[in-house]
Motif scaffolding. Sequence first.
Motif, PDB file in Angstrom:
ATOM      1  N   ALA A 190       0.842  -1.186   0.000  1.00 30.13           N
ATOM      2  CA  ALA A 190       0.000   0.000   0.000  1.00 30.13           C
ATOM      3  C   ALA A 190       0.876   1.234   0.000  1.00 30.13           C
ATOM      4  N   MET A 191       0.328   2.330  -0.474  1.00 33.17           N
ATOM      5  CA  MET A 191       0.973   3.634  -0.399  1.00 33.17           C
ATOM      6  C   MET A 191       0.115   4.515   0.494  1.00 33.17           C
ATOM      7  N   ARG A 192       0.758   5.310   1.327  1.00 32.41           N
ATOM      8  CA  ARG A 192       0.020   6.150   2.266  1.00 32.41           C
ATOM      9  C   ARG A 192       0.628   7.544   2.331  1.00 32.41           C
ATOM     10  N   TRP A 193      -0.188   8.475   2.678  1.00 29.98           N
ATOM     11  CA  TRP A 193       0.261   9.811   3.032  1.00 29.98           C
ATOM     12  C   TRP A 193      -0.073  10.037   4.504  1.00 29.98           C
ATOM     13  N   TYR A 194       0.930  10.500   5.247  1.00 29.30           N
ATOM     14  CA  TYR A 194       0.768  10.890   6.635  1.00 29.30           C
ATOM     15  C   TYR A 194       1.071  12.385   6.747  1.00 29.30           C
ATOM     16  N   ARG A 195       0.657  12.964   7.850  1.00 27.57           N
ATOM     17  CA  ARG A 195       1.056  14.339   8.144  1.00 27.57           C
ATOM     18  C   ARG A 195       1.352  14.457   9.636  1.00 27.57           C
ATOM     19  N   GLN A 196       2.168  15.452   9.963  1.00 24.48           N
ATOM     20  CA  GLN A 196       2.576  15.642  11.343  1.00 24.48           C
ATOM     21  C   GLN A 196       2.797  17.115  11.624  1.00 24.48           C
ATOM     22  N   THR A 197       2.267  17.567  12.752  1.00 22.03           N
ATOM     23  CA  THR A 197       2.521  18.918  13.237  1.00 22.03           C
ATOM     24  C   THR A 197       3.386  18.813  14.491  1.00 22.03           C
ATOM     25  N   GLU A 233       2.838  16.636  17.853  1.00 21.20           N
ATOM     26  CA  GLU A 233       1.756  15.682  17.613  1.00 21.20           C
ATOM     27  C   GLU A 233       2.294  14.424  16.941  1.00 21.20           C
ATOM     28  N   GLU A 234       1.536  13.335  17.059  1.00 21.97           N
ATOM     29  CA  GLU A 234       1.905  12.110  16.362  1.00 21.97           C
ATOM     30  C   GLU A 234       1.529  12.217  14.890  1.00 21.97           C
ATOM     31  N   ARG A 235       2.196  11.446  14.085  1.00 23.71           N
ATOM     32  CA  ARG A 235       1.840  11.398  12.664  1.00 23.71           C
ATOM     33  C   ARG A 235       0.472  10.758  12.532  1.00 23.71           C
ATOM     34  N   GLU A 236      -0.337  11.341  11.666  1.00 22.78           N
ATOM     35  CA  GLU A 236      -1.638  10.769  11.393  1.00 22.78           C
ATOM     36  C   GLU A 236      -1.732  10.428   9.910  1.00 22.78           C
ATOM     37  N   MET A 237      -2.369   9.301   9.634  1.00 23.00           N
ATOM     38  CA  MET A 237      -2.554   8.912   8.250  1.00 23.00           C
ATOM     39  C   MET A 237      -3.718   9.698   7.669  1.00 23.00           C
ATOM     40  N   VAL A 238      -3.513  10.281   6.506  1.00 24.57           N
ATOM     41  CA  VAL A 238      -4.578  11.036   5.868  1.00 24.57           C
ATOM     42  C   VAL A 238      -5.166  10.326   4.663  1.00 24.57           C
ATOM     43  N   ALA A 239      -4.365   9.471   4.003  1.00 22.06           N
ATOM     44  CA  ALA A 239      -4.880   8.774   2.833  1.00 22.06           C
ATOM     45  C   ALA A 239      -4.075   7.508   2.589  1.00 22.06           C
ATOM     46  N   MET A 240      -4.739   6.515   2.046  1.00 23.85           N
ATOM     47  CA  MET A 240      -4.099   5.248   1.742  1.00 23.85           C
ATOM     48  C   MET A 240      -4.633   4.708   0.424  1.00 23.85           C
ATOM     49  N   PRO A 280      -6.428  26.036   7.135  1.00 23.46           N
ATOM     50  CA  PRO A 280      -5.237  26.251   7.981  1.00 23.46           C
ATOM     51  C   PRO A 280      -4.871  25.013   8.809  1.00 23.46           C
ATOM     52  N   GLU A 281      -5.854  24.245   9.221  1.00 30.27           N
ATOM     53  CA  GLU A 281      -5.569  23.051  10.017  1.00 30.27           C
ATOM     54  C   GLU A 281      -4.937  21.930   9.208  1.00 30.27           C
ATOM     55  N   ASP A 282      -4.814  22.103   7.904  1.00 32.70           N
ATOM     56  CA  ASP A 282      -4.091  21.136   7.077  1.00 32.70           C
ATOM     57  C   ASP A 282      -2.585  21.399   7.103  1.00 32.70           C
ATOM     58  N   THR A 283      -2.176  22.494   7.713  1.00 35.17           N
ATOM     59  CA  THR A 283      -0.760  22.814   7.810  1.00 35.17           C
ATOM     60  C   THR A 283      -0.020  21.721   8.563  1.00 35.17           C
ATOM     61  N   ALA A 284       1.026  21.173   7.931  1.00 37.45           N
ATOM     62  CA  ALA A 284       1.785  20.069   8.515  1.00 37.45           C
ATOM     63  C   ALA A 284       2.925  19.705   7.579  1.00 37.45           C
ATOM     64  N   VAL A 285       3.791  18.835   8.064  1.00 42.96           N
ATOM     65  CA  VAL A 285       4.742  18.166   7.187  1.00 42.96           C
ATOM     66  C   VAL A 285       4.067  16.883   6.709  1.00 42.96           C
ATOM     67  N   TYR A 286       4.048  16.702   5.415  1.00 47.32           N
ATOM     68  CA  TYR A 286       3.394  15.540   4.814  1.00 47.32           C
ATOM     69  C   TYR A 286       4.454  14.522   4.400  1.00 47.32           C
ATOM     70  N   TYR A 287       4.206  13.279   4.773  1.00 48.97           N
ATOM     71  CA  TYR A 287       5.151  12.193   4.507  1.00 48.97           C
ATOM     72  C   TYR A 287       4.507  11.115   3.652  1.00 48.97           C
ATOM     73  N   CYS A 288       5.291  10.608   2.735  1.00 44.84           N
ATOM     74  CA  CYS A 288       4.890   9.440   1.959  1.00 44.84           C
ATOM     75  C   CYS A 288       5.367   8.194   2.700  1.00 44.84           C
ATOM     76  N   ASN A 289       4.539   7.179   2.717  1.00 45.91           N
ATOM     77  CA  ASN A 289       4.871   5.939   3.423  1.00 45.91           C
ATOM     78  C   ASN A 289       4.415   4.750   2.592  1.00 45.91           C
ATOM     79  N   SER A 290       5.194   3.689   2.655  1.00 42.67           N
ATOM     80  CA  SER A 290       4.780   2.453   1.999  1.00 42.67           C
ATOM     81  C   SER A 290       5.327   1.268   2.786  1.00 42.67           C
ATOM     82  N   ASN A 291       4.849   0.102   2.447  1.00 39.90           N
ATOM     83  CA  ASN A 291       5.352  -1.087   3.119  1.00 39.90           C
ATOM     84  C   ASN A 291       5.383  -2.276   2.170  1.00 39.90           C
ATOM     85  N   ILE A 292       6.343  -3.140   2.411  1.00 44.57           N
ATOM     86  CA  ILE A 292       6.389  -4.451   1.778  1.00 44.57           C
ATOM     87  C   ILE A 292       6.356  -5.429   2.948  1.00 44.57           C
ATOM     88  N   LEU A 293       5.232  -6.071   3.105  1.00 42.99           N
ATOM     89  CA  LEU A 293       4.975  -6.920   4.277  1.00 42.99           C
ATOM     90  C   LEU A 293       5.218  -6.074   5.519  1.00 42.99           C
TER      91      LEU A 293
END
Length: 114
Positions: A33-40, A43-50, A86-99
């Motif tokens: 899967a591919m995911r986008w997370y964000r973090q302020t 705060e902990e990183r939260e997943m926004v889309a997968m 404004p509440e979308d302000t964050a650092v956005y991270y791409c994330n993926s996994n293989i198993l």
Amino acid sequence: QVHLVESGGGSVQAGSSLRLSCSTSISVFEFNAMRWYRQTPGEEREMVAMLTVGDRSDYADSVKGRFTIGRDNANTVYLQMNSLKPEDTAVYYCNSNILRQNFWGQGTQVTVTS
């Protein structure tokens, strides 16, 4: 070696749109899967889309109807962000996994001003 590189962040006004891209060093179809997370700060990183390899997508309630995750090609996943707040302000991270192995990009800053 697997690398993820985000791009497309920036500073915009509320109501604007941005499109983030995540370029991968291997085909996105190699990942579960591919995911986008964000973090302020603080705060902990939260997943926004997968997006799964089977094309199932899922979104955080806070972005449903405004954000869309998809593939541009076999090595790029995007996050289309519309009607930014404004509440979308964050650092956005791409994330993926293989198993059980997780991979992260370095992040891209998104700042939304009112």
